[in-house]
Design an enzyme around this catalytic site. Structure first.
Site, PDB file in Angstrom:
ATOM      1  N   LYS A 147       0.758  -1.402   0.065  1.00 21.09           N
ATOM      2  CA  LYS A 147      -0.063   0.027   0.023  1.00 21.09           C
ATOM      3  C   LYS A 147       0.792   1.329   0.117  1.00 21.09           C
ATOM      4  O   LYS A 147       0.518   2.189  -0.471  1.00 21.09           O
ATOM      5  CB  LYS A 147      -0.843   0.045   1.497  1.00 21.09           C
TER       6      LYS A 147
ATOM      7  N   LYS B 237      -4.977  -9.252  -6.753  1.00 21.63           N
ATOM      8  CA  LYS B 237      -6.076  -9.422  -5.842  1.00 21.63           C
ATOM      9  C   LYS B 237      -7.496  -8.525  -6.304  1.00 21.63           C
ATOM     10  O   LYS B 237      -7.086  -7.417  -6.948  1.00 21.63           O
ATOM     11  CB  LYS B 237      -5.791  -8.799  -4.407  1.00 21.63           C
TER      12      LYS B 237
ATOM     13  N   LYS C 259     -10.674  -3.157  -3.763  1.00 24.23           N
ATOM     14  CA  LYS C 259     -11.750  -1.891  -3.859  1.00 24.23           C
ATOM     15  C   LYS C 259     -10.998  -0.361  -4.612  1.00 24.23           C
ATOM     16  O   LYS C 259     -11.513   0.374  -5.341  1.00 24.23           O
ATOM     17  CB  LYS C 259     -11.931  -1.132  -2.623  1.00 24.23           C
TER      18      LYS C 259
HETATM   19  P1  AMP Z   1     -11.341  -4.626   3.280  1.00 29.62           P
HETATM   20  O1  AMP Z   1     -12.217  -4.337   2.310  1.00 29.62           O
HETATM   21  O2  AMP Z   1      -9.842  -4.527   3.117  1.00 29.62           O
HETATM   22  O3  AMP Z   1     -11.665  -4.158   4.685  1.00 29.62           O
HETATM   23  O4  AMP Z   1     -11.652  -6.357   3.672  1.00 29.62           O
HETATM   24  C1  AMP Z   1     -12.569  -6.875   4.155  1.00 29.62           C
HETATM   25  C2  AMP Z   1     -12.672  -8.041   4.075  1.00 29.62           C
HETATM   26  O5  AMP Z   1     -12.647  -8.787   2.821  1.00 29.62           O
HETATM   27  C3  AMP Z   1     -11.263  -9.050   4.871  1.00 29.62           C
HETATM   28  O6  AMP Z   1     -11.597 -10.136   5.648  1.00 29.62           O
HETATM   29  C4  AMP Z   1     -10.378  -9.205   3.517  1.00 29.62           C
HETATM   30  O7  AMP Z   1      -9.427 -10.281   3.637  1.00 29.62           O
HETATM   31  C5  AMP Z   1     -11.494  -9.698   2.633  1.00 29.62           C
HETATM   32  N1  AMP Z   1     -11.145  -9.503   1.101  1.00 29.62           N
HETATM   33  C6  AMP Z   1     -10.773  -8.209   0.643  1.00 29.62           C
HETATM   34  N2  AMP Z   1     -10.313  -8.509  -0.756  1.00 29.62           N
HETATM   35  C7  AMP Z   1     -10.464  -9.912  -0.909  1.00 29.62           C
HETATM   36  C8  AMP Z   1     -10.347 -10.643  -2.125  1.00 29.62           C
HETATM   37  N3  AMP Z   1     -10.041  -9.983  -3.351  1.00 29.62           N
HETATM   38  N4  AMP Z   1     -10.563 -11.819  -2.028  1.00 29.62           N
HETATM   39  C9  AMP Z   1     -10.975 -12.501  -0.931  1.00 29.62           C
HETATM   40  N5  AMP Z   1     -11.100 -11.607   0.192  1.00 29.62           N
HETATM   41  C10 AMP Z   1     -11.072 -10.470  -0.001  1.00 29.62           C
END
Ligand code: AMP
Ligand code: TRP
Length: 333
Positions: A114, A198, A201
């Site tokens: 990041k 990956k 967002k």
């Molecule tokens: P975040 O949006 O970073 O707060 O992530 C929220 C949850 O979604 C966390 O448990 C991440 O590990 C999961 N997550 C985010 N992106 C992915 C992805 N591309 N594949 C699987 N899990 C994801």
């Protein structure tokens, strides 16, 4: 055994299929088991480790709550709250930052990704982010943390912090050492434009992800444009290893339709991608469209969403401030 579940999602908009399949789907299953105590946190303090527009942040916080509920989390059976409203999180993060070692934090790959090339310009918060995450988890005597594969390293750090604190202050078992709950399969959903990256967002191209607010036409269009390779559909699981885009799309299909990877491979073996993409679009639309409609409906009921957060914050605050009192005693404050 009764499980104490805690997980967090950042209110940074564009919640996508990766968030759903990697994390939220699992939250729903855990929440449906009455033996579990579940807490789902909208981690707005984590969100500000990179620049946020305050008005957009407020809307994204509501949208995250709406997504939880639209996906099937029952606010009556769990605590849903936003992190910034429970003061113990920031306070515990400071205290635990004195337990965590800089060497541990320097190994975190998410920070490296990041922060990018210019690490000197990254916020201090982005660096200490995993310590705040440990505080979130440890304040609630959490036993299990459902997350996607990308959070594995942060959870290991959380376990190290808990153990070191318990040792340093000779308070055996004061902080519970939590277990990660990471799905064995399909825990890492990749970008539709690049099977080695990956799904995220923050990726500029919206075509790289299926948002949970996408409608049927958007989903079908994104799958049509999703990157593939020139070969026909793979005939064996082994063949997927060198074909990241095919692997990702088949994994998404398997996860959504509840099939093993082997079964999905057999179903489409040797066919061309366009046939497969039709079936994939169908399962996606079937799953995402109802969620997307429900999110939109809930977003027009702001006071309902705010009430859920307010009630959740009160419940979370009771648990967290109680733990914080004990931390004060241990620290000699
Ligand atoms: P975040 O949006 O970073 O707060 O992530 C929220 C949850 O979604 C966390 O448990 C991440 O590990 C999961 N997550 C985010 N992106 C992915 C992805 N591309 N594949 C699987 N899990 C994801
Ligand atoms: N760091 C997690 C993510 O980006 C979000 C998060 C914050 C979290 N606090 C947490 C996840 C506590 C699980 C438990 O996905």
């Amino acid at each position: 055994m009764e499980k104490k579940i805690f997980s967090g999602v950042q209110p940074t908009g564009n919640l996508h299929l990766g968030n759903y399949l990697g994390a939220i789907k699992n939250f729903v299953e855990l929440n449906n088991d009455i033996k579990n105590d579940c807490i789902f946190c909208v981690v707005d303090l984590h969100a500000i480790t990179v620049k946020q527009d305050p008005n957009i942040l407020k809307n994204n916080t509501r949208e995250t709550v709406a997504t939880f509920i639209a996906s099937g989390i029952d606010p009556k059976k769990s605590i849903i709250f936003n992190q910034s409203k429970v003061k113990a999180h920031s306070e515990a993060a400071w205290i635990l930052s004195c337990t965590a070692r800089t060497g541990w934090l320097s190994r975190m790959t998410q920070f490296k990704e990041k922060a990018g090339k210019d690490k000197e310009k990254a916020s201090v918060g982005l660096y200490s982010y995993p310590v705040l995450m440990a505080a979130d988890i440890l304040l609630y005597d959490t036993t299990h943390v459902p997350v996607g594969d990308d959070q594995k390293q942060h959870l290991e750090l959380c376990r190290d912090i808990a153990q070191k604190f318990n040792n340093d202050f000779k308070v055996e078992d004061f902080f519970k050492v939590p277990e990660p709950l990471i799905q064995k399969e399909f825990s890492r959903i990749m970008s539709l434009k690049d099977g080695t990256k990956k799904m995220s967002k923050s990726e500029l191209s919206d075509l790289s992800r299926i948002n949970l607010t996408d409608n049927a036409d958007q989903i079908i269009n994104k799958i049509k444009k999703a990157k593939t390779d020139p070969l026909p559909m793979p005939t064996s699981k082994d063949e997927l290893e060198n074909r990241p885009e095919a692997k990702n799309l088949i994994e998404i299909y398997s996860s959504l339709s509840g099939l093993t990877l082997e079964k999905s491979v057999i179903e489409f073996s040797g066919k061309n991608f366009s046939k497969f993409k039709e079936s994939l679009s169908q399962v996606l639309v079937d799953k995402i469209q109802p969620i997307s409609k429900e999110i939109k409906k809930l977003l027009s009921e702001k006071s309902f969403l705010d009430k859920i957060l307010k009630e959740g914050c009160e419940k979370a605050d009771k648990i967290a401030s109680n733990k914080m009192k004990k931390i004060h005693e241990i620290m000699g404050f």
